[in-house]
Scaffold this active site. Sequence first.
Site, PDB file in Angstrom:
ATOM      1  N   ARG A   1       0.830  -1.200   0.132  1.00  0.00           N
ATOM      2  CA  ARG A   1      -0.038   0.027   0.026  1.00  0.00           C
ATOM      3  C   ARG A   1       0.975   1.022  -0.139  1.00  0.00           C
ATOM      4  O   ARG A   1       0.418   2.256  -0.586  1.00  0.00           O
ATOM      5  CB  ARG A   1      -0.828   0.095   1.262  1.00  0.00           C
ATOM      6  CG  ARG A   1      -1.836   1.173   1.354  1.00  0.00           C
ATOM      7  CD  ARG A   1      -3.017   1.069   2.164  1.00  0.00           C
ATOM      8  NE  ARG A   1      -4.007   2.145   2.366  1.00  0.00           N
ATOM      9  CZ  ARG A   1      -4.110   2.915   3.378  1.00  0.00           C
ATOM     10  NH1 ARG A   1      -2.950   2.932   4.409  1.00  0.00           N
ATOM     11  NH2 ARG A   1      -4.931   3.973   3.595  1.00  0.00           N
TER      12      ARG A   1
ATOM     13  N   HIS B   1       0.707   4.301  -2.764  1.00  0.00           N
ATOM     14  CA  HIS B   1       0.415   5.881  -2.490  1.00  0.00           C
ATOM     15  C   HIS B   1       1.571   6.658  -2.759  1.00  0.00           C
ATOM     16  O   HIS B   1       1.315   7.735  -2.803  1.00  0.00           O
ATOM     17  CB  HIS B   1       0.203   5.908  -0.781  1.00  0.00           C
ATOM     18  CG  HIS B   1      -1.238   5.533  -0.400  1.00  0.00           C
ATOM     19  ND1 HIS B   1      -2.101   5.855   0.653  1.00  0.00           N
ATOM     20  CD2 HIS B   1      -1.993   4.513  -0.780  1.00  0.00           C
ATOM     21  CE1 HIS B   1      -3.210   5.207   0.460  1.00  0.00           C
ATOM     22  NE2 HIS B   1      -3.307   4.369  -0.343  1.00  0.00           N
TER      23      HIS B   1
ATOM     24  N   ASN C   1      -3.726   9.009   4.216  1.00  0.00           N
ATOM     25  CA  ASN C   1      -2.654   8.470   4.671  1.00  0.00           C
ATOM     26  C   ASN C   1      -2.660   8.487   6.115  1.00  0.00           C
ATOM     27  O   ASN C   1      -2.088   7.655   6.917  1.00  0.00           O
ATOM     28  CB  ASN C   1      -1.343   9.011   4.290  1.00  0.00           C
ATOM     29  CG  ASN C   1      -1.235   8.952   3.009  1.00  0.00           C
ATOM     30  OD1 ASN C   1      -1.528   7.671   2.228  1.00  0.00           O
ATOM     31  ND2 ASN C   1      -0.403   9.730   1.837  1.00  0.00           N
TER      32      ASN C   1
ATOM     33  N   HIS D   1      -5.739  -6.037  -2.378  1.00  0.00           N
ATOM     34  CA  HIS D   1      -6.679  -6.356  -1.150  1.00  0.00           C
ATOM     35  C   HIS D   1      -6.891  -7.798  -0.869  1.00  0.00           C
ATOM     36  O   HIS D   1      -7.698  -8.064  -0.002  1.00  0.00           O
ATOM     37  CB  HIS D   1      -7.807  -5.505  -1.417  1.00  0.00           C
ATOM     38  CG  HIS D   1      -7.924  -4.182  -1.444  1.00  0.00           C
ATOM     39  ND1 HIS D   1      -8.918  -3.341  -1.476  1.00  0.00           N
ATOM     40  CD2 HIS D   1      -6.604  -3.485  -0.928  1.00  0.00           C
ATOM     41  CE1 HIS D   1      -8.538  -1.899  -1.573  1.00  0.00           C
ATOM     42  NE2 HIS D   1      -7.110  -1.994  -1.116  1.00  0.00           N
TER      43      HIS D   1
END
Length: 325
Positions: free
Chosen positions: A67, A71, A99, A198
């Site tokens: 992740r 990001h 975040n 995911h």
Amino acid sequence: MAFSAWKVNKSWASLFFIASMLWWSAVYAHLAPNFYDETCPQALPIVKSAIKETLDQEPRMGASLLRLQFHDCFVNGCDGSVLLDDTPTFTGEKSSGANANSLRGFEVIDIIKTQIENVCTGVVSCADILAVATRDSVVQLGGPSWTVMLGRRDSTTASLNDANNNLPGPFSSLTSLISAFQAQGLSAEDMVVLSGAHTIGQASCQFFRSRIYNESNIDNEFAASLQENCPFNSGAGDFNLAPLDSLTANGFDNTYYKNLRSGKGLFHSDQELFNGGSADAQVTTYSTDQQAFFTDFVAAMVRMGNTKPLTGTQGEIRTNCRRIN
């Protein structure tokens, strides 16, 4: 007149395509899988060893690092900008809505960076460390491997505004998910396969509460099981965790897509991929063919990892991933 205009437009399109290819060629001339073979051959083994040790103790960290790279790459490219701490005169990306209080794994990158700096000072970028750590995390959890292109350099700035605007969220619709990925040069198909990340990790109650109490396209038993640890009232249990994939939470596989077909997507944005829309067929394919998912995931991760890299003399090689030199 229409035919002439078409010819002119086609010529401009051809020129644009050629210019784009030349630009990409220039970028890739600086990226190579063996970028550190001469300058720091210890780098990749150090990353691999550190990731194994970390995930042996906490498998969830693999999802957190994956992740973390998402990001980073979605905000002005894969340049390590997400790793920068705030200072009295600088606000980075860590406090953005997507975040704050949820992004993690920074300390793992710090440890790896310190180990590499001890043997190769000022050579290996934080952006490259994050890219390799992401790949090694997926492999450690049973997923596919891929060749990471190397040679990225680190940004000397960050953008809180872009972090707030560019990152897709757990409440996103299918249309907005596609748009967010297309803004990064990634296709709708890339979005579906990268969402398969995911299949590992956990999420806080605050991000799926509205789904389990208010939505109808959810398996009733699945919703009820989540409600036990995620109370209806906002503020109560906001940070209680649930696995994104309740069946194989720490295994990188295609169960995520099987869950979607059963109405067991944890986020609203997850279930949007299988809700009578354009992504349904791709989800169905991955739910029955794990190798197809792995193959497409590898290709999409390479594309995402090469988003707008800083190369050559751009940026810098940070000695501390949390601050510019």
